[in-house]
Design a protein around this motif. Structure first.
Motif, PDB file in Angstrom:
ATOM      1  N   TYR A   1       0.822  -1.191   0.000  1.00 52.53           N
ATOM      2  CA  TYR A   1       0.000   0.000   0.000  1.00 52.53           C
ATOM      3  C   TYR A   1       0.868   1.257   0.000  1.00 52.53           C
ATOM      4  O   TYR A   1       0.642   2.163  -0.780  1.00 52.53           O
ATOM      5  CB  TYR A   1      -0.933  -0.024   1.210  1.00 52.53           C
ATOM      6  CG  TYR A   1      -1.596   1.306   1.481  1.00 52.53           C
ATOM      7  CD1 TYR A   1      -2.661   1.717   0.712  1.00 52.53           C
ATOM      8  CD2 TYR A   1      -1.132   2.148   2.479  1.00 52.53           C
ATOM      9  CE1 TYR A   1      -3.263   2.935   0.939  1.00 52.53           C
ATOM     10  CE2 TYR A   1      -1.726   3.353   2.728  1.00 52.53           C
ATOM     11  CZ  TYR A   1      -2.795   3.752   1.951  1.00 52.53           C
ATOM     12  OH  TYR A   1      -3.380   4.959   2.163  1.00 52.53           O
ATOM     13  N   GLU A   2       1.823   1.291   0.899  1.00 57.52           N
ATOM     14  CA  GLU A   2       2.666   2.486   1.008  1.00 57.52           C
ATOM     15  C   GLU A   2       3.451   2.721  -0.283  1.00 57.52           C
ATOM     16  O   GLU A   2       3.597   3.862  -0.733  1.00 57.52           O
ATOM     17  CB  GLU A   2       3.619   2.369   2.203  1.00 57.52           C
ATOM     18  CG  GLU A   2       2.933   2.416   3.543  1.00 57.52           C
ATOM     19  CD  GLU A   2       2.245   3.740   3.811  1.00 57.52           C
ATOM     20  OE1 GLU A   2       2.718   4.792   3.320  1.00 57.52           O
ATOM     21  OE2 GLU A   2       1.229   3.726   4.512  1.00 57.52           O
ATOM     22  N   TRP A   3       3.982   1.638  -0.870  1.00 59.22           N
ATOM     23  CA  TRP A   3       4.740   1.788  -2.105  1.00 59.22           C
ATOM     24  C   TRP A   3       3.830   2.297  -3.221  1.00 59.22           C
ATOM     25  O   TRP A   3       4.216   3.207  -3.971  1.00 59.22           O
ATOM     26  CB  TRP A   3       5.369   0.460  -2.527  1.00 59.22           C
ATOM     27  CG  TRP A   3       6.154   0.588  -3.787  1.00 59.22           C
ATOM     28  CD1 TRP A   3       7.447   0.986  -3.902  1.00 59.22           C
ATOM     29  CD2 TRP A   3       5.691   0.370  -5.117  1.00 59.22           C
ATOM     30  NE1 TRP A   3       7.822   1.015  -5.223  1.00 59.22           N
ATOM     31  CE2 TRP A   3       6.753   0.637  -5.995  1.00 59.22           C
ATOM     32  CE3 TRP A   3       4.476  -0.041  -5.642  1.00 59.22           C
ATOM     33  CZ2 TRP A   3       6.641   0.518  -7.367  1.00 59.22           C
ATOM     34  CZ3 TRP A   3       4.362  -0.155  -7.025  1.00 59.22           C
ATOM     35  CH2 TRP A   3       5.432   0.124  -7.862  1.00 59.22           C
ATOM     36  N   LEU A   4       2.640   1.745  -3.350  1.00 62.77           N
ATOM     37  CA  LEU A   4       1.704   2.198  -4.386  1.00 62.77           C
ATOM     38  C   LEU A   4       1.344   3.665  -4.193  1.00 62.77           C
ATOM     39  O   LEU A   4       1.317   4.441  -5.152  1.00 62.77           O
ATOM     40  CB  LEU A   4       0.427   1.352  -4.355  1.00 62.77           C
ATOM     41  CG  LEU A   4       0.515  -0.056  -4.887  1.00 62.77           C
ATOM     42  CD1 LEU A   4      -0.765  -0.813  -4.574  1.00 62.77           C
ATOM     43  CD2 LEU A   4       0.765  -0.044  -6.374  1.00 62.77           C
ATOM     44  N   ARG A   5       1.073   4.025  -2.954  1.00 59.58           N
ATOM     45  CA  ARG A   5       0.682   5.411  -2.667  1.00 59.58           C
ATOM     46  C   ARG A   5       1.818   6.391  -2.960  1.00 59.58           C
ATOM     47  O   ARG A   5       1.618   7.415  -3.617  1.00 59.58           O
ATOM     48  CB  ARG A   5       0.252   5.530  -1.210  1.00 59.58           C
ATOM     49  CG  ARG A   5      -0.597   6.763  -0.965  1.00 59.58           C
ATOM     50  CD  ARG A   5      -0.960   6.829   0.455  1.00 59.58           C
ATOM     51  NE  ARG A   5       0.177   7.528   1.078  1.00 59.58           N
ATOM     52  CZ  ARG A   5       0.235   7.893   2.311  1.00 59.58           C
ATOM     53  NH1 ARG A   5      -0.721   7.603   3.137  1.00 59.58           N
ATOM     54  NH2 ARG A   5       1.267   8.540   2.775  1.00 59.58           N
ATOM     55  N   SER A   6       3.027   6.066  -2.506  1.00 55.81           N
ATOM     56  CA  SER A   6       4.145   6.980  -2.753  1.00 55.81           C
ATOM     57  C   SER A   6       4.472   7.046  -4.238  1.00 55.81           C
ATOM     58  O   SER A   6       4.828   8.108  -4.754  1.00 55.81           O
ATOM     59  CB  SER A   6       5.368   6.555  -1.942  1.00 55.81           C
ATOM     60  OG  SER A   6       5.843   5.308  -2.387  1.00 55.81           O
ATOM     61  N   SER A  11       5.019  10.008  -9.077  1.00 59.61           N
ATOM     62  CA  SER A  11       4.993   9.962 -10.540  1.00 59.61           C
ATOM     63  C   SER A  11       4.016  10.969 -11.137  1.00 59.61           C
ATOM     64  O   SER A  11       3.947  11.113 -12.350  1.00 59.61           O
ATOM     65  CB  SER A  11       4.619   8.555 -11.015  1.00 59.61           C
ATOM     66  OG  SER A  11       3.291   8.262 -10.631  1.00 59.61           O
ATOM     67  N   GLY A  12       3.252  11.625 -10.290  1.00 59.96           N
ATOM     68  CA  GLY A  12       2.308  12.613 -10.780  1.00 59.96           C
ATOM     69  C   GLY A  12       0.969  12.024 -11.181  1.00 59.96           C
ATOM     70  O   GLY A  12       0.135  12.717 -11.755  1.00 59.96           O
ATOM     71  N   LEU A  13       0.740  10.745 -10.906  1.00 55.92           N
ATOM     72  CA  LEU A  13      -0.546  10.134 -11.228  1.00 55.92           C
ATOM     73  C   LEU A  13      -1.659  10.647 -10.332  1.00 55.92           C
ATOM     74  O   LEU A  13      -2.827  10.598 -10.691  1.00 55.92           O
ATOM     75  CB  LEU A  13      -0.451   8.605 -11.103  1.00 55.92           C
ATOM     76  CG  LEU A  13       0.426   7.897 -12.119  1.00 55.92           C
ATOM     77  CD1 LEU A  13       0.554   6.421 -11.762  1.00 55.92           C
ATOM     78  CD2 LEU A  13      -0.149   8.058 -13.510  1.00 55.92           C
ATOM     79  N   ALA A  14      -1.291  11.133  -9.163  1.00 54.98           N
ATOM     80  CA  ALA A  14      -2.279  11.639  -8.216  1.00 54.98           C
ATOM     81  C   ALA A  14      -1.775  12.940  -7.619  1.00 54.98           C
ATOM     82  O   ALA A  14      -0.579  13.171  -7.499  1.00 54.98           O
ATOM     83  CB  ALA A  14      -2.514  10.622  -7.121  1.00 54.98           C
ATOM     84  N   CYS A  26      -5.313   2.707  -4.035  1.00 53.41           N
ATOM     85  CA  CYS A  26      -4.081   2.028  -3.620  1.00 53.41           C
ATOM     86  C   CYS A  26      -4.386   0.909  -2.630  1.00 53.41           C
ATOM     87  O   CYS A  26      -3.787  -0.169  -2.698  1.00 53.41           O
ATOM     88  CB  CYS A  26      -3.098   3.023  -3.014  1.00 53.41           C
ATOM     89  SG  CYS A  26      -2.367   4.141  -4.218  1.00 53.41           S
ATOM     90  N   GLY A  27      -5.314   1.130  -1.736  1.00 55.12           N
ATOM     91  CA  GLY A  27      -5.706   0.093  -0.786  1.00 55.12           C
ATOM     92  C   GLY A  27      -6.356  -1.096  -1.478  1.00 55.12           C
ATOM     93  O   GLY A  27      -6.076  -2.251  -1.142  1.00 55.12           O
TER      94      GLY A  27
END
Length: 87
Positions: A1-6, A11-14, A26-27
């Motif tokens: 989760y943390e890796w996906l969120r960061s 990357s500017g996706l969010a 992400c969750g």
């Protein structure tokens, strides 16, 4: 989760404005990945539990896994996966 969120933020996706939505996505992705990795192990465990207790020699985890792969292929390890994801 943390890796996906960061990764999503770096990357500017969010953006910080869509943080609740980003956290939810992400969750959900982290949960899906976790289920995908652990589901075959759970399938083997269930098949071991379903083995008759009166058998003289109970099969090992390795024996059950190789039997499933030999008879049903990799798809056999993921039987019922779609139903599990829906719930």
């Amino acid at each position: 989760y943390e890796w996906l969120r960061s990764h999503a933020y770096s990357s500017g996706l969010a953006s910080k404005q869509s943080s609740d939505r980003t956290n939810a996505v992400c969750g959900a992705l982290a949960g899906l990945l976790g289920q995908t990795v652990t589901y075959p192990i759970d399938t083997v465990r269930k098949r071991l539990q379903a083995t008759k207790q009166s058998a003289t020699k109970l099969p090992s985890t390795y024996a059950v896994t190789t039997e499933v792969l030999a008879t049903e292929g990799v798809r056999g390890l993921f039987k019922g996966y779609s139903v599990n994801i829906v719930k």
